[in-house]
Design a protein around this motif. Structure first.
Motif, PDB file in Angstrom:
ATOM      1  N   THR A   1      57.814  87.776  94.841  1.00 32.99           N
ATOM      2  CA  THR A   1      59.130  88.179  95.346  1.00 32.99           C
ATOM      3  C   THR A   1      60.196  88.187  94.259  1.00 32.99           C
ATOM      4  O   THR A   1      61.300  88.708  94.464  1.00 32.99           O
ATOM      5  CB  THR A   1      59.549  87.238  96.495  1.00 32.99           C
ATOM      6  N   LEU A   2      59.898  87.598  93.101  1.00 34.81           N
ATOM      7  CA  LEU A   2      60.871  87.609  92.003  1.00 34.81           C
ATOM      8  C   LEU A   2      61.240  89.032  91.626  1.00 34.81           C
ATOM      9  O   LEU A   2      60.394  89.933  91.656  1.00 34.81           O
ATOM     10  CB  LEU A   2      60.277  86.901  90.775  1.00 34.81           C
ATOM     11  N   ASP A   3      62.504  89.235  91.251  1.00 33.09           N
ATOM     12  CA  ASP A   3      62.890  90.572  90.786  1.00 33.09           C
ATOM     13  C   ASP A   3      62.220  90.834  89.436  1.00 33.09           C
ATOM     14  O   ASP A   3      61.752  89.902  88.769  1.00 33.09           O
ATOM     15  CB  ASP A   3      64.407  90.701  90.692  1.00 33.09           C
ATOM     16  N   PRO A   4      62.114  92.093  89.014  1.00 36.38           N
ATOM     17  CA  PRO A   4      61.350  92.434  87.802  1.00 36.38           C
ATOM     18  C   PRO A   4      61.780  91.666  86.555  1.00 36.38           C
ATOM     19  O   PRO A   4      60.931  91.249  85.756  1.00 36.38           O
ATOM     20  CB  PRO A   4      61.589  93.940  87.643  1.00 36.38           C
ATOM     21  N   GLU A   5      63.096  91.463  86.349  1.00 25.95           N
ATOM     22  CA  GLU A   5      63.560  90.772  85.152  1.00 25.95           C
ATOM     23  C   GLU A   5      63.090  89.322  85.149  1.00 25.95           C
ATOM     24  O   GLU A   5      62.583  88.813  84.139  1.00 25.95           O
ATOM     25  CB  GLU A   5      65.087  90.825  85.068  1.00 25.95           C
ATOM     26  N   ARG A   6      63.242  88.650  86.269  1.00 23.31           N
ATOM     27  CA  ARG A   6      62.829  87.250  86.331  1.00 23.31           C
ATOM     28  C   ARG A   6      61.306  87.127  86.305  1.00 23.31           C
ATOM     29  O   ARG A   6      60.773  86.163  85.759  1.00 23.31           O
ATOM     30  CB  ARG A   6      63.403  86.593  87.579  1.00 23.31           C
ATOM     31  N   ARG A   7      60.607  88.093  86.890  1.00 28.36           N
ATOM     32  CA  ARG A   7      59.144  88.043  86.830  1.00 28.36           C
ATOM     33  C   ARG A   7      58.671  88.148  85.383  1.00 28.36           C
ATOM     34  O   ARG A   7      57.721  87.471  84.968  1.00 28.36           O
ATOM     35  CB  ARG A   7      58.538  89.172  87.670  1.00 28.36           C
ATOM     36  N   GLU A   8      59.363  88.966  84.594  1.00 25.91           N
ATOM     37  CA  GLU A   8      58.995  89.094  83.179  1.00 25.91           C
ATOM     38  C   GLU A   8      59.250  87.779  82.444  1.00 25.91           C
ATOM     39  O   GLU A   8      58.434  87.354  81.607  1.00 25.91           O
ATOM     40  CB  GLU A   8      59.797  90.223  82.531  1.00 25.91           C
ATOM     41  N   VAL A   9      60.366  87.112  82.766  1.00 25.89           N
ATOM     42  CA  VAL A   9      60.655  85.815  82.151  1.00 25.89           C
ATOM     43  C   VAL A   9      59.589  84.803  82.553  1.00 25.89           C
ATOM     44  O   VAL A   9      59.084  84.034  81.719  1.00 25.89           O
ATOM     45  CB  VAL A   9      62.057  85.316  82.569  1.00 25.89           C
ATOM     46  N   PHE A  10      59.230  84.788  83.830  1.00 26.20           N
ATOM     47  CA  PHE A  10      58.199  83.865  84.304  1.00 26.20           C
ATOM     48  C   PHE A  10      56.884  84.088  83.572  1.00 26.20           C
ATOM     49  O   PHE A  10      56.245  83.138  83.094  1.00 26.20           O
ATOM     50  CB  PHE A  10      57.994  84.038  85.812  1.00 26.20           C
ATOM     51  N   ASP A  11      56.461  85.342  83.484  1.00 29.22           N
ATOM     52  CA  ASP A  11      55.182  85.643  82.831  1.00 29.22           C
ATOM     53  C   ASP A  11      55.198  85.231  81.361  1.00 29.22           C
ATOM     54  O   ASP A  11      54.189  84.749  80.821  1.00 29.22           O
ATOM     55  CB  ASP A  11      54.868  87.137  82.959  1.00 29.22           C
ATOM     56  N   THR A  12      56.345  85.399  80.708  1.00 33.14           N
ATOM     57  CA  THR A  12      56.449  85.017  79.295  1.00 33.14           C
ATOM     58  C   THR A  12      56.296  83.508  79.127  1.00 33.14           C
ATOM     59  O   THR A  12      55.532  83.040  78.268  1.00 33.14           O
ATOM     60  CB  THR A  12      57.802  85.471  78.725  1.00 33.14           C
ATOM     61  N   PHE A  13      57.004  82.763  79.950  1.00 36.21           N
ATOM     62  CA  PHE A  13      56.911  81.302  79.848  1.00 36.21           C
ATOM     63  C   PHE A  13      55.517  80.809  80.249  1.00 36.21           C
ATOM     64  O   PHE A  13      55.008  79.844  79.667  1.00 36.21           O
ATOM     65  CB  PHE A  13      57.984  80.635  80.703  1.00 36.21           C
ATOM     66  N   TRP A  14      54.906  81.430  81.229  1.00 35.29           N
ATOM     67  CA  TRP A  14      53.563  81.012  81.620  1.00 35.29           C
ATOM     68  C   TRP A  14      52.561  81.270  80.499  1.00 35.29           C
ATOM     69  O   TRP A  14      51.681  80.445  80.251  1.00 35.29           O
ATOM     70  CB  TRP A  14      53.115  81.715  82.897  1.00 35.29           C
ATOM     71  N   GLU A  15      52.712  82.390  79.821  1.00 39.77           N
ATOM     72  CA  GLU A  15      51.818  82.686  78.698  1.00 39.77           C
ATOM     73  C   GLU A  15      51.982  81.638  77.601  1.00 39.77           C
ATOM     74  O   GLU A  15      50.989  81.198  76.998  1.00 39.77           O
ATOM     75  CB  GLU A  15      52.108  84.083  78.149  1.00 39.77           C
ATOM     76  N   GLU A  16      53.195  81.208  77.368  1.00 40.56           N
ATOM     77  CA  GLU A  16      53.424  80.152  76.383  1.00 40.56           C
ATOM     78  C   GLU A  16      52.860  78.820  76.884  1.00 40.56           C
ATOM     79  O   GLU A  16      52.263  78.054  76.109  1.00 40.56           O
ATOM     80  CB  GLU A  16      54.919  80.012  76.109  1.00 40.56           C
ATOM     81  N   ALA A  17      53.035  78.550  78.175  1.00 41.67           N
ATOM     82  CA  ALA A  17      52.594  77.274  78.741  1.00 41.67           C
ATOM     83  C   ALA A  17      51.073  77.123  78.681  1.00 41.67           C
ATOM     84  O   ALA A  17      50.561  76.021  78.485  1.00 41.67           O
ATOM     85  CB  ALA A  17      53.073  77.149  80.182  1.00 41.67           C
ATOM     86  N   ARG A  18      50.343  78.205  78.868  1.00 45.09           N
ATOM     87  CA  ARG A  18      48.878  78.126  78.907  1.00 45.09           C
ATOM     88  C   ARG A  18      48.234  78.280  77.537  1.00 45.09           C
ATOM     89  O   ARG A  18      47.006  78.237  77.410  1.00 45.09           O
ATOM     90  CB  ARG A  18      48.313  79.198  79.847  1.00 45.09           C
ATOM     91  N   SER A  19      49.046  78.403  76.527  1.00 47.86           N
ATOM     92  CA  SER A  19      48.522  78.589  75.171  1.00 47.86           C
ATOM     93  C   SER A  19      47.625  77.421  74.777  1.00 47.86           C
ATOM     94  O   SER A  19      47.972  76.251  74.966  1.00 47.86           O
ATOM     95  CB  SER A  19      49.677  78.704  74.173  1.00 47.86           C
ATOM     96  N   GLY A  20      46.448  77.735  74.247  1.00 48.57           N
ATOM     97  CA  GLY A  20      45.542  76.704  73.753  1.00 48.57           C
ATOM     98  C   GLY A  20      44.534  76.200  74.756  1.00 48.57           C
ATOM     99  O   GLY A  20      43.753  75.301  74.448  1.00 48.57           O
ATOM    100  N   THR A  21      44.524  76.723  75.977  1.00 45.84           N
ATOM    101  CA  THR A  21      43.548  76.295  76.966  1.00 45.84           C
ATOM    102  C   THR A  21      43.129  77.469  77.844  1.00 45.84           C
ATOM    103  O   THR A  21      43.941  78.350  78.149  1.00 45.84           O
ATOM    104  CB  THR A  21      44.105  75.173  77.864  1.00 45.84           C
ATOM    105  N   THR A  22      41.875  77.476  78.221  1.00 52.82           N
ATOM    106  CA  THR A  22      41.379  78.497  79.145  1.00 52.82           C
ATOM    107  C   THR A  22      41.353  77.983  80.577  1.00 52.82           C
ATOM    108  O   THR A  22      41.022  78.743  81.494  1.00 52.82           O
ATOM    109  CB  THR A  22      39.955  78.936  78.747  1.00 52.82           C
ATOM    110  N   ARG A  23      41.661  76.704  80.773  1.00 54.79           N
ATOM    111  CA  ARG A  23      41.664  76.150  82.130  1.00 54.79           C
ATOM    112  C   ARG A  23      42.815  76.719  82.955  1.00 54.79           C
ATOM    113  O   ARG A  23      42.729  76.803  84.181  1.00 54.79           O
ATOM    114  CB  ARG A  23      41.738  74.620  82.073  1.00 54.79           C
ATOM    115  N   LEU A  24      43.922  77.110  82.292  1.00 52.23           N
ATOM    116  CA  LEU A  24      45.040  77.735  82.990  1.00 52.23           C
ATOM    117  C   LEU A  24      44.828  79.242  82.989  1.00 52.23           C
ATOM    118  O   LEU A  24      44.585  79.847  81.943  1.00 52.23           O
ATOM    119  CB  LEU A  24      46.361  77.374  82.322  1.00 52.23           C
ATOM    120  N   CYS A  25      44.904  79.843  84.176  1.00 50.92           N
ATOM    121  CA  CYS A  25      44.598  81.266  84.333  1.00 50.92           C
ATOM    122  C   CYS A  25      45.582  82.140  83.562  1.00 50.92           C
ATOM    123  O   CYS A  25      46.740  81.752  83.324  1.00 50.92           O
ATOM    124  CB  CYS A  25      44.638  81.665  85.800  1.00 50.92           C
ATOM    125  N   ALA A  26      45.138  83.331  83.218  1.00 51.37           N
ATOM    126  CA  ALA A  26      45.986  84.284  82.507  1.00 51.37           C
ATOM    127  C   ALA A  26      47.185  84.676  83.351  1.00 51.37           C
ATOM    128  O   ALA A  26      48.292  84.873  82.839  1.00 51.37           O
ATOM    129  CB  ALA A  26      45.172  85.510  82.107  1.00 51.37           C
TER     130      ALA A  26
END
Length: 686
Positions: A64-89
């Motif tokens: 439900t996030l608007d496109p701008e915030r969804r992009e911010v979320f995806d960016t931070f999630w990609e940074e958060a999961r860096s270094g592990t495959t246990r966290l989904c893409a």
């Protein structure tokens, strides 16, 4: 989740008392509390939403996030999961099903509280344990199973009557739906307990998953928020959510300030998103009917009230729309409109974190007055009874009050506390009770005490007082942590078979039967077991050396045992359960006054009888299977009907010859029996 579906609210309290008993070496007290643990710990977790429902709300919120915030979320999630495959893409993976290989961000709100006690615990569990993938697999299957079960209005709530036959058909259809849901939850709970041994005890010691009751009818949103967030107030869902939301906002603010290395930014991003996800579990709980109705009352009332409103729904008003109400449902009954209502608040909360981290015009404005740690928050929501005091410089809800109150607006106004205007309370089968039980049974017997006599049938009637600790399913209706002891009187009819078919024997009444009529002292005991009957008592020394291990054994026992073949099976007509080894009846004949009297075959006194005997006997009866019709909710008492198939062994003792004087003693044999018992069980939970 109230892991009340029982994990009982008292679960960890009992566990801690067990430890204290062990340290003081008060064995008797420890054994009593161990029995309490068996019944109370075996509960179903008291859930707001089950795992797949928590995750679905989070999925919907991200989508439900608007496109701008969804992009911010995806960016931070990609940074958060860096270094592990246990966290989904993908942070919100709608396509994920059974046998997952990773955990997405949306799942953290489901793992929080029910499968972890802090955000730090949740992250460690996801990154280091293998069992969390099994939990995700079980939950995905539960989602599929629940999708096949409709959320319908209970028959008792329908204002429809088209005749007795139609009413009966509708009731059977409603109970069939109830049975499907119960069995789906039973299967999932058993698998979850096997995957996560602390599942049944983790979240039951306090009210962290529940809204505090309003102190008065004129309490507004802002004063209510201050009550829930105040240091040393009783721990509650609003307070826990706000605590973790503040921690996420602090880390978001630190990211926005800049001056971080790439690794530091990744660490802050991970801590921010996990803190927020953990807190959102408790915000989602605030949209479940049983968690809005109020938490006051004893354990039985809290559990019963929670279950009742989750099942039948609750009309509530939100802080932002107090002129139009909404109907809330509860665990395993979430409808699309329930998810949408909860997602409205989740999106507001997530927007605040993303806007603050991005440093845009909608960011929450507050000053950081301390060094913000890059680690995930470790506040333990399982062991704390009160909200913690914030260390110097740490933000609380009052520091960003307008933002927190904005998120509160879509949430339901909780029920009042005890007193005038409070919502009706209901009782569950949990906690200490006293009661009465009356039973009538019929059993086929293998013969008489004297070898060679004919088989026959005997009827019995008993009435007894009982006391114990109840929990017919803390992890759900399919469990059975019931523990009780009873004592009373029993009367048996004479057996249908006689010593002789001659007319002469009929003048001597009951004594002419192979087993004459008798009155005795009736006792009965019931307790679940871990692997073999009685093992919880045999293993009680573990209380002194390994209380945590013993507590887990008690939890497993209450939910069917190590090999869960004793779990109840729900059907449209009631619950069936295999109970061999859980219950034992012992009836003593001949101890209430004179011994019973028995004639040996060959005639009767004055008619050439061989021998007249005095004897005592002990009848052991062991229930094999039982059937219980579904019980209705009650505000103060509990009563239930019960049918049991049982086997018995009647063992004679203390045999003596009455006539002829000085005659030889007859060797009596054990009489075996198989029967059906009908019991009316009334309990008052204290």
């Amino acid at each position: 989740m109230w892991v009340y579906r029982v994990r009982s609210v008292e679960a960890l309290i009992f566990a801690s008392r067990l430890r204290r008993c062990a340290s003081r070496r008060r064995f008797v007290s420890a054994v009593f509390l161990l029995v309490a643990s068996v019944s109370v710990l075996s509960g179903s977790p008291a859930s707001a939403w089950v795992y797949p429902e928590h995750r679905d709300i989070a999925l919907l919120s991200v989508e439900t996030l608007d496109p701008e915030r969804r992009e911010v979320f995806d960016t931070f999630w990609e940074e958060a999961r860096s270094g592990t495959t246990r966290l989904c893409a993908q942070g919100a993976d709608r396509e994920q099903s059974t046998t997952p290989t990773c955990i997405d961000w949306a799942a953290f709100s489901a793992i929080a509280g029910d499968h972890s006690c802090s955000a730090a615990d949740a992250l460690e569990t996801v990154l280091e344990s293998e069992w969390i993938l099994e939990v995700a697999d079980v939950s995905a299957q539960l989602k599929k199973d629940l999708a096949q079960v409709e959320v319908s209005v209970p028959v008792d709530q329908q204002d429809v009557s088209t005749g007795p036959l139609s009413d009966f058909q509708r009731r059977m259809a409603s109970e069939a739906v109830r049975a499907e849901r119960t069995n789906a939850l039973r299967t999932a709970d058993t698998r979850l307990q096997n995957a996560d041994p602390e599942y049944a005890t983790r979240a039951g010691a306090n009210n962290a998953h529940f809204l505090l009751a309003r102190p008065s009818v004129d309490t507004e949103a802002v004063p209510y928020s201050k009550i829930t967030l105040a240091a040393d107030s009783e721990i509650n869902a609003m307070g826990v959510y706000a605590w973790y939301h503040m921690r996420a906002l602090e880390k978001a603010r630190r990211i926005a300030q800049g001056g971080l290395t790439l690794e530091q930014r990744k660490a802050y991003a991970r801590a921010m998103l996990i803190d927020e996800a953990f807190g959102l579990h408790f915000l989602e709980d605030m949209f479940a009917a049983g968690h809005v109705a109020g938490t006051w009352g004893d354990a039985s009332q809290r559990k019963g009230t929670h279950d009742y409103y989750n099942e039948v729904g609750l009309e509530a008003f939100t802080w932002g729309r107090q002129k139009s109400g909404v109907v809330l449902m509860g665990d395993a009954r979430m409808r699309p409109q329930d998810a949408e209502l909860a997602a409205e608040a989740i999106v507001k909360s997530l927007n605040q974190v993303l806007d603050t981290a991005a440093g845009n015009e909608h960011a929450v404005d507050f000053e950081l007055t301390r060094e913000i740690p890059m680690s995930v928050e470790a506040f333990d929501v399982c062991k704390s009874d009160t909200m913690p005091a914030a260390p110097p410089g740490q933000a609380r809800g009052s520091d960003v009050s307008e933002s927190v109150y904005e998120i509160l607006l879509p949430t339901a106004v909780p029920g009042l506390g005890a007193g005038l205007g409070a919502l009706p309370r209901f009782r569950a089968e949990i906690g200490p009770f006293v009661g009465l039980a009356a039973a009538i049974d019929a059993r086929a017997v293998s013969g008489g005490f004297v070898p060679g006599e004919q088989s026959g049938a005997i009827g019995g009637l008993d009435i007894a007082a009982r006391a114990g600790l109840g929990l017919d399913g803390v992890i759900g209706e399919s469990g059975d942590g019931l523990v009780f002891a009873q004592v009373g009187l029993r009367a048996d009819t004479a057996s249908s078979s006689s010593l002789s078919d001659s007319e002469a024997t009929k003048d001597f009444g009951s004594i002419s039967a192979t087993i004459p009529s008798r009155i005795g002292l009736a006792t009965r005991f019931r307790m679940p077991f871990f692997l073999i009957p009685g093992d919880l008592l045999l293993m009680s020394p573990l209380l002194f050396v390994a209380p945590d291990v013993y507590t887990k054994m008690a939890v497993t026992a209450g939910n069917g045992g190590f090999i869960p073949w004793q779990q109840g099976m729900a059907t449209r007509v009631g619950r069936f359960q295999f109970v061999l080894g859980r219950e034992l009846g012992v009836n003593f004949y001949g101890i209430l006054g004179d011994s019973d009297r028995l004639a040996a075959p060959g005639g009767l006194i004055d008619s050439g009888v061989d021998t007249l005997l005095d004897y005592d006997s002990t009848l052991f009866d062991l229930p094999i299977a039982e059937y219980r019709p579904y019980r209705s909710f009650s505000s103060d008492q509990s009563s239930q009907l019960l049918f049991q198939l049982f086997v018995g062994a009647d063992v004679p003792s203390n045999v003596s010859v009455v006539l002829p004087q000085g005659g030889e003693t007859v060797d009596l044999q054990t009489v075996w029996s198989f029967g059906l018992r009908f019991t009316f069980d009334w309990r008052y939970y204290m």
